[in-house]
Design a protein around this motif. Structure first.
Motif, PDB file in Angstrom:
ATOM      1  N   PHE A 149      32.617   1.575  41.405  1.00 26.51           N
ATOM      2  CA  PHE A 149      31.890   2.007  42.596  1.00 26.51           C
ATOM      3  C   PHE A 149      31.628   0.858  43.576  1.00 26.51           C
ATOM      4  N   PRO A 150      32.687   0.204  44.062  1.00 27.38           N
ATOM      5  CA  PRO A 150      32.482  -0.797  45.110  1.00 27.38           C
ATOM      6  C   PRO A 150      31.968  -0.104  46.371  1.00 27.38           C
ATOM      7  N   ASP A 151      31.025  -0.739  47.031  1.00 24.57           N
ATOM      8  CA  ASP A 151      30.406  -0.142  48.225  1.00 24.57           C
ATOM      9  C   ASP A 151      29.778   1.209  47.926  1.00 24.57           C
ATOM     10  N   ALA A 152      29.378   1.419  46.664  1.00 23.17           N
ATOM     11  CA  ALA A 152      28.689   2.642  46.230  1.00 23.17           C
ATOM     12  C   ALA A 152      29.531   3.899  46.420  1.00 23.17           C
ATOM     13  N   LYS A 153      30.869   3.740  46.417  1.00 22.09           N
ATOM     14  CA  LYS A 153      31.756   4.895  46.535  1.00 22.09           C
ATOM     15  C   LYS A 153      32.754   4.859  45.384  1.00 22.09           C
ATOM     16  N   PRO A 154      33.139   6.038  44.867  1.00 18.04           N
ATOM     17  CA  PRO A 154      34.068   6.041  43.726  1.00 18.04           C
ATOM     18  C   PRO A 154      35.432   5.454  44.086  1.00 18.04           C
ATOM     19  N   GLU A 359      36.192 -17.586  39.899  1.00 19.02           N
ATOM     20  CA  GLU A 359      35.422 -16.421  39.430  1.00 19.02           C
ATOM     21  C   GLU A 359      35.358 -16.393  37.903  1.00 19.02           C
ATOM     22  N   ALA A 360      36.497 -16.647  37.241  1.00 18.05           N
ATOM     23  CA  ALA A 360      36.507 -16.667  35.775  1.00 18.05           C
ATOM     24  C   ALA A 360      35.660 -17.816  35.244  1.00 18.05           C
ATOM     25  N   ALA A 361      35.749 -18.994  35.893  1.00 27.66           N
ATOM     26  CA  ALA A 361      34.949 -20.141  35.459  1.00 27.66           C
ATOM     27  C   ALA A 361      33.461 -19.855  35.612  1.00 27.66           C
ATOM     28  N   ARG A 362      33.093 -19.192  36.707  1.00 25.49           N
ATOM     29  CA  ARG A 362      31.677 -18.845  36.920  1.00 25.49           C
ATOM     30  C   ARG A 362      31.157 -17.972  35.781  1.00 25.49           C
ATOM     31  N   ARG A 363      32.001 -17.088  35.299  1.00 24.10           N
ATOM     32  CA  ARG A 363      31.557 -16.145  34.272  1.00 24.10           C
ATOM     33  C   ARG A 363      31.433 -16.788  32.896  1.00 24.10           C
ATOM     34  N   ALA A 387      36.808  -5.135  42.207  1.00 27.04           N
ATOM     35  CA  ALA A 387      35.356  -4.955  42.143  1.00 27.04           C
ATOM     36  C   ALA A 387      34.671  -6.108  41.420  1.00 27.04           C
ATOM     37  N   ASN A 388      35.384  -6.759  40.513  1.00 27.94           N
ATOM     38  CA  ASN A 388      34.829  -7.899  39.785  1.00 27.94           C
ATOM     39  C   ASN A 388      35.112  -9.235  40.465  1.00 27.94           C
ATOM     40  N   GLY A 389      35.669  -9.179  41.679  1.00 25.54           N
ATOM     41  CA  GLY A 389      35.838 -10.403  42.450  1.00 25.54           C
ATOM     42  C   GLY A 389      37.190 -11.068  42.342  1.00 25.54           C
ATOM     43  N   PHE A 390      38.184 -10.372  41.756  1.00 26.43           N
ATOM     44  CA  PHE A 390      39.500 -10.979  41.582  1.00 26.43           C
ATOM     45  C   PHE A 390      40.488 -10.461  42.631  1.00 26.43           C
ATOM     46  N   VAL A 391      41.472 -11.292  42.950  1.00 23.38           N
ATOM     47  CA  VAL A 391      42.499 -10.927  43.921  1.00 23.38           C
ATOM     48  C   VAL A 391      43.867 -10.978  43.247  1.00 23.38           C
TER      49      VAL A 391
END
Length: 566
Positions: A149-154, A359-363, A387-391
């Motif tokens: 639900f990115p941007d609160a939409k399915p 992003e992976a290092a942050r986690r 949605a988890n910040g990956f490209v």
């Protein structure tokens, strides 16, 4: 003829037959039947000792030849010794014609025998490793349906069938083909269907996803009624496949922050204890208690009402003191004092690498492993989604490069694996890349693929271990650096050494006319042994050995395969 004489004659006949039968039994132990062969090696009429010598000589060269396997346009070579295959010469000779009371075996001494398969001595562990190396290249993981639900939409992810090698069947085919192979072994593949099909996904969107974000959920907190906005819980919400059906789930950790943010106005967040790192030492940063709604309780209560409407779309909750999940006392009790290992890898500039690795290092940064606890890269980093910040970036899939979300994250896994390696942590699961990438330490690298390939290591110590990870991002003309350090209480000095490369495998050529094609230079495959030596007080106290098997990477040419001239 008198009865007495008949009995004497009959007895004589029986005696002759018995003597012949005993003689046949003795003879079957003295030589093999005529025209007998084992794996094509003629041993007919020879004594068991002669047959063993003949068989050893006849198979000496053939037993060293690699077993060839094929899947689509890809070829694989499996070295017999690395696959744990050997011939049990004595057992093979016995099976082809040893001492026997069976009259058919006695007749075969004169009438002739047949060709027999050799009896194999198999190291099941080595064979399983060789099979798994090929399967890693061939397997295509199934993609299960999912709604986030990115941007609160399915946002739906369509299911996609995968395939996998039935490894027991492949191992049996390898054994059957060895020494008798005329054609390459066809790598067996079984289709793996997703648990929920597209129709099930459409139904979940209609019946679960859209109602879940259709309106706020009312919270009754004491005398106050508060609307929990969709934006407060949507980032923590997903609809996933569970027990064969689409099911809504809420991650309590992702829910914790919005529950005490300005969107609800309820209380303040608890803050876990953590560590800061300076000068090779680790220092505890105290945690703080909060006041608000307990995320775990809220996550449990929210899920059943998300598909409700009207007054039923509400829950009653209590605000209370919320203690950190990881307290200051917890942190101090772990005995984490100093840096026990560190590792850095470099990468050429690419924006997607900067994003995905950071992003992976942050986690994984700050992850604490208590004594006996196992780290799972996939559990901590999660699925590599937008949605988890990956490209999107380049990954190895099916033995070739493809563009997928999360490209470059394997470098984080490789760096973490090496930090764990030199920190003396137990290697629970790691997988070298299908083929060798020369910016990684040879034999000491780890690839990951969400849902199938993981990196796992265990803390074997009596004290805790905390991970410190960060990225020095690249820029045009400069390399980036992925850094991982392990902090705890140092027990061992760990060193690495390796064998020469061996069992070289030559690449082939593939043509790919799909829009997913990425041209690729060929890479030679090989095996290499890695030894991990543990030292205490300057003395080596134990050694571990691991073998990395790299398949050859074919040259990939984007376009149709040229037609052969007649």
């Amino acid at each position: 003829m008198s009865r007495r004489r008949l009995l004497i004659v009959a007895g004589a006949v029986v005696s002759v037959i018995a003597l012949a039968y005993v003689a046949g039994y003795v003879l079957t132990g003295q030589r093999l039947p005529a025209d007998t062969s084992i794996a094509g090696v003629d041993v007919g009429g020879q004594s068991p000792d002669e047959a063993e010598e003949t068989l050893e000589q006849g198979l000496a060269e053939r037993s060293k030849e690699p077993i060839r396997a094929t899947f689509d346009d890809r070829d694989f070579e499996i070295e017999p010794t690395q696959a744990g295959l050997a011939v049990d010469v004595a057992a093979s000779v016995r099976a082809a014609g040893g001492r026997s009371w069976d009259p058919r075996d006695m007749v075969a001494l004169v009438a002739g025998g047949s060709d027999h398969d050799p009896v194999l001595d198999v190291d099941e562990t080595k064979l399983a490793a060789a099979v798994a190396s090929v399967a890693e290249t061939v397997d295509q993981p199934v993609v299960e349906a999912q709604i986030t639900f990115p941007d609160a939409k399915p946002k739906a992810r369509a299911p996609k069938a995968g395939n996998e090698v039935p490894q027991d069947e492949f191992a049996e085919a390898i054994q059957d083909a060895w020494l008798t192979q005329d054609e390459p072994v066809e790598v067996p593949v079984e289709a793996v269907a997703p648990a929920v099909d597209r129709a099930g996904l459409r139904q979940a969107i209609r019946d679960i996803a859209r109602p879940a974000v259709a309106a706020p959920v009312k919270l009754q907190v004491g005398d106050a009624t508060i609307d929990l906005p969709v934006t407060a819980y949507a980032p923590a919400l997903a609809v996933v496949v569970k027990d064969g059906a689409m099911t809504p789930v809420i991650d309590a950790k992702d829910l914790a922050k919005p529950l005490t943010s300005s969107t609800t106005g309820i209380g303040r967040s608890a803050v876990d204890a953590s560590f800061r790192f300076e000068g090779g030492k680790a220092f505890v940063v105290p945690g703080k208690a909060g006041v608000g709604l307990d995320p775990k309780t809220m996550a449990t209560q929210l899920v059943p009402v998300l598909t409700k409407t009207g007054d039923a779309r509400s829950i009653t909750v209590e605000a209370s003191a919320v203690q950190p999940e990881f307290t200051t006392e917890d942190a101090k009790a772990l005995g984490i004092k100093e840096r026990i290992s560190s590792f850095t890898t470099e990468y050429p500039h690419a924006d997607y690498r900067n994003t995905n690795q950071a992003e992976a290092a942050r986690r994984i940064d700050g992850v604490v492993l208590e004594p006996g606890e196992t780290f799972s890269f996939n559990d901590i980093v999660g699925e590599r989604t937008a949605a988890n910040g990956f490209v999107s970036g380049f990954v190895i899939n099916g033995g070739v490069f493809r563009e997928e979300l999360g490209g470059g994250v394997s470098q984080v896994a490789t760096t973490a694996y090496n930090a764990a390696f030199f920190g003396g942590l137990d290697d629970v699961e790691h997988h070298p890349h299908a083929f060798y990438i020369d910016r990684y330490p040879v034999g000491r690298e780890a690839t990951i693929y969400y849902g199938s390939l993981d990196l796992r290591f265990r803390n074997p110590y009596k004290t805790g271990v905390v991970i410190h990870a960060w990225v020095d991002k690249s820029a045009p003309g400069t390399v980036g650096r992925m850094n991982v350090e392990m902090y705890g209480t140092k027990v061992y000095e760990v060193k690495s050494r390796s064998s020469d490369r061996y069992n070289f495998r030559n690449p082939g050529t593939q043509y790919d006319d799909t829009d997913r094609c990425v041209s690729q230079a060929p890479v030679t495959g090989f095996d290499i042994d890695i030894h991990r030596d543990f030292y205490q007080g300057g003395k080596r106290v134990k050694t571990e050995k691991d073998t990395a098997y790299y398949q050859a990477a074919d040259r990939v040419i984007c376009g149709k395969k040229p037609e052969k001239d007649d």
